[in-house]
Design an enzyme around this catalytic site. Structure first.
Site, PDB file in Angstrom:
ATOM      1  CD  GLU A  49      -2.880   0.964   2.439  1.00  0.00           C
ATOM      2  OE1 GLU A  49      -2.944  -0.092   3.090  1.00  0.00           O
ATOM      3  OE2 GLU A  49      -3.528   1.976   2.728  1.00  0.00           O
ATOM      4  CG  ASP A  60      -3.174   9.560   7.188  1.00  0.00           C
ATOM      5  OD1 ASP A  60      -3.165   8.345   7.456  1.00  0.00           O
ATOM      6  OD2 ASP A  60      -3.386  10.009   6.048  1.00  0.00           O
TER       7      ASP A  60
END
Lengths: 274, 415
Positions: A49, A60
């Site tokens: 990924e 995030d």
């Protein structure tokens, strides 16, 4: 069959769970990204990924925010990330690569242009964090036409109605966010995740991976016992950033890090089979 | 969803707002708006939307809101004919909607009191907010103190340095101010950080967004709480002059004071609307905060709108003398009003805003916020081209006491 679907079929036959490391493209050093990707595969990664840096990574935590900022300081753009995948594919045509990022860089490049280029360089799937199925109606057919899987998140607060919608829009696998929070948080409750995954499986045939909050080999093993894929992001990104000074050794460090995870996951899976 | 009435504060003869169904049920204003967020935020946003739709039809809630607006905020705010300034400018008659006279000194509190009351109805005990200049942070900390709620305000580390008095004010009010060190360490990063907090703490936490941006339902909800500005102004203008204004002028950062003024006039097609963006050092310089004039559409903070961004889709830093206009995006309804031509969006540079700041202070004894001074500066230009039987109505969105240090520094004065 897509590379991702083939991967999960193969793993199922072997009673294994996919190990999916996440790195931010261009961090800590744009030149190191492709060698690190190869090293991760050597260390036991089944799929990679690759994070696309964005100035405002709302979902995030601090580790991946900083990785994104460092990559942007190196001037890493979406188009350069696609070039990295192209270089990776020169030596590895088997390992699926998915891009994880935010919508705006894709929107500015243009959807068709992005999807054409992603197809050419060998991207297998995209997880666009801030593009939920409701807003995705124009884009999804473009991905489908080129056989690129769109991977969607499922969260602890996702209702069954949305779960069904997401399951029918998504392909490749579903990505279960294992806690209420951002990437790299540390409040993983294994029992809660297990119950939730059991419920999700009653409503989808897609493989279900788990991510956000998997810190170490122990939690990776715990998640491997109950899921189809384990995504390891912040702890790997942090590990590499602490070793950014030794640029030529980064691939070796990445491999070592992953080997530990792989061994822990395979051990628990072997136990559960016995 | 349409605004609901709060009769005493809005006046007896208030009219319904625009009949345009904006946004649609998914929060879209034409191609703009929407809900572009990670799945982790979907549950919290659905919960918020359900509560908002329920309580905006709840008589008891609306009565409670109305009480707070009258007796705590101090509404209705006056509509003031600035006779001396109008004569000095020469041309149209200029009226000021005095949002600077609200409790806490700006329009922001109209929204924070509404959202905080909603938070209490939802059983949330903790509120969080983002702030740039500190005005929305102060307005949030204020209502949190008023309602006995815990309050955490996210503020860019850069802004904390620039806005020390507001930081102290928030702390006096009992709020925790969290410095945000990520990204450009300014307002947009504070918004990112507040969203991250919300995702992790949604069980007990309500996120009060300060402007008409963010994912659905925020742009519509904040507009509905701010629309009291336009409803009052419309009624007051009719009462005082017997007619509607020819033009409305308001500054636009995220755009909440402008939407609050514009929205109740949308169906009055003879009323022109001007949104004034921060031109900073001039559009050509690149140092500005004018996404509607010099940006392009993209997706940030959960909605599609005009943005300041580079060729790779990264959000870029903005510049304005007024911290409250220093935001790289703009509410999606403004993006729609721009494209549809219903409102016009113009720019005013730092130096023009400063000149208007001094001008109004000297001729009317009213110290305007630097944000509002952008609207004043544009109205000055507009008024000159209009005859004295015409009316311009400006939203004086905040008072300028908070800006005296900024003005002194620019002019080389040591306080």
């Amino acid at each position: 069959m897509s590379r991702i679907a083939a991967l999960f079929d193969g793993l199922k036959a072997d009673h294994r769970v996919a190990l999916v490391p996440f790195i931010t493209a261009g961090d800590p050093d744009p030149e190191a990204t492709v060698p690190i990707m190869h090293a991760l595969v050597e260390g036991g990664a089944d799929m990679i990924e690759l994070g696309v840096p964005f100035s405002d990574p709302m979902a995030d935590g601090p580790v991946i925010q900083r990785a994104s900022e460092r990559a942007l300081k190196h001037g890493v753009s979406l188009s350069q990330v696609l070039n990295m995948v192209e270089r990776f594919r020169q030596d590895d045509t088997a390992t699926p690569v998915i891009l994880m990022g935010y919508l705006n860089p894709v929107e500015i490049m243009g959807y068709q242009k992005f999807i054409d280029r992603a197809t050419t360089v060998g991207v297998d799937g995209c997880l666009i964090v801030d593009l939920p199925p409701e807003e995705d109606t124009d884009v999804l057919p473009l991905f489908r036409a080129r056989g690129i899987d769109q991977i969607f998140l499922i969260s602890p607060t996702t209702t069954d109605t949305r779960l069904d919608m997401i399951s029918s829009a998504g392909s490749g696998f579903l990505y279960y966010v294992s806690l209420k929070g951002v990437t790299g948080s540390s409040r993983l409750n294994v029992d809660e995740v297990r119950q939730k995954l059991e419920h999700i499986r009653t409503r989808t045939d897609l493989p279900v991976g788990v991510g956000f909050g998997i810190k170490d080999a122990e939690t990776a093993a715990a998640m491997a016992a109950i899921s189809d894929a384990v995504v390891i992001g912040s702890s790997l990104v942090e590990y590499l950033s602490q070793r950014a000074g030794e640029a030529d050794k980064l691939p070796a460090h990445a491999r070592e890090f992953l080997v530990t995870m792989r061994q822990a996951m395979d051990a628990v899976r072997t136990e559960s089979k016995l | 969803m349409q605004s609901s009435g709060s009769s005493a504060a809005m006046g007896e003869d208030a009219v319904p707002v625009s009949d345009q169904p904006m946004p649609d049920k998914n929060g879209h204003f034409g191609p703009y708006g929407g809900r572009f967020v990670a799945e982790t935020l979907m549950g919290p946003l659905q919960e918020l939307q359900a509560a908002y739709e329920k309580y905006m039809r709840d008589e008891e809630f609306l009565a409670e809101l109305d009480q707070e607006l009258q007796h705590y905020v101090g509404r209705p705010s006056p509509l003031y004919y600035a006779r001396r300034w109008s004569e000095r400018v020469g041309g149209a008659r200029i009226y000021l909607k005095r949002e600077d006279l609200n409790h806490t000194g700006a329009h922001k509190v109209n929204n924070t009191i509404g959202q905080a009351l909603l938070a209490r109805r939802m059983g949330k005990t903790r509120i969080i907010a983002e702030t740039g200049a500190g005005q929305h942070g102060v307005a949030s900390a204020t209502v949190a103190a008023r309602l006995g709620l815990e309050c955490v305000v996210y503020m860019g580390a850069e802004d904390i340095q620039r806005q020390a008095p507001n930081v102290f004010r928030m702390k006096l009010l009992g709020a925790t101010v969290v410095p945000v060190e990520s990204g450009s360490r300014t307002l947009k990063d504070a918004l990112n950080e507040a969203m991250r907090d919300w995702v992790a703490n949604v069980d007990n936490t309500f996120y009060i967004i300060g402007t008409v941006a963010g994912p659905h339902p925020y742009p519509a909800m904040v507009r509905d709480f701010q629309a009291i500005i336009g409803r009052e102004a419309r009624t007051q203008c009719l009462q005082q002059t017997g007619r509607l204004p020819d033009a409305l002028v308001a500054c636009v950062g995220g755009g909440s004071n402008a939407i609050g003024l514009f929205h109740p006039f949308l169906s009055d097609t003879a009323v022109s609307m001007y949104g004034v963006e921060a031109g900073g050092e001039g559009i050509q310089s690149g140092h500005h905060a004018a996404p509607l004039n010099a940006g392009r559409p993209g997706v940030l903070h959960g909605n599609r709108t005009y943005l300041m961004e580079d060729d790779n889709g990264q959000i870029i830093e903005t510049h304005s003398v007024s911290a409250g206009l220093d935001y790289p995006g703009v509410g999606p309804e403004h993006a729609w009003l721009k494209d549809s031509g219903r409102a016009r969006y113009v720019t005013v540079n730092d130096d023009e805003a400063l000149a208007a700041f001094h001008d109004l202070t000297r001729t009317e004894g009213i110290l305007p916020a630097l944000e509002s001074s952008h609207a004043l500066a544009y109205a000055d230009k507009l008024a000159r081209e209009m005859s004295s039987d015409r009316i311009i109505l400006i939203n004086l969105s905040g008072r300028g006491d908070k800006d005296i240090n900024t003005v002194a520094t620019i002019e080389g004065i040591n306080l």
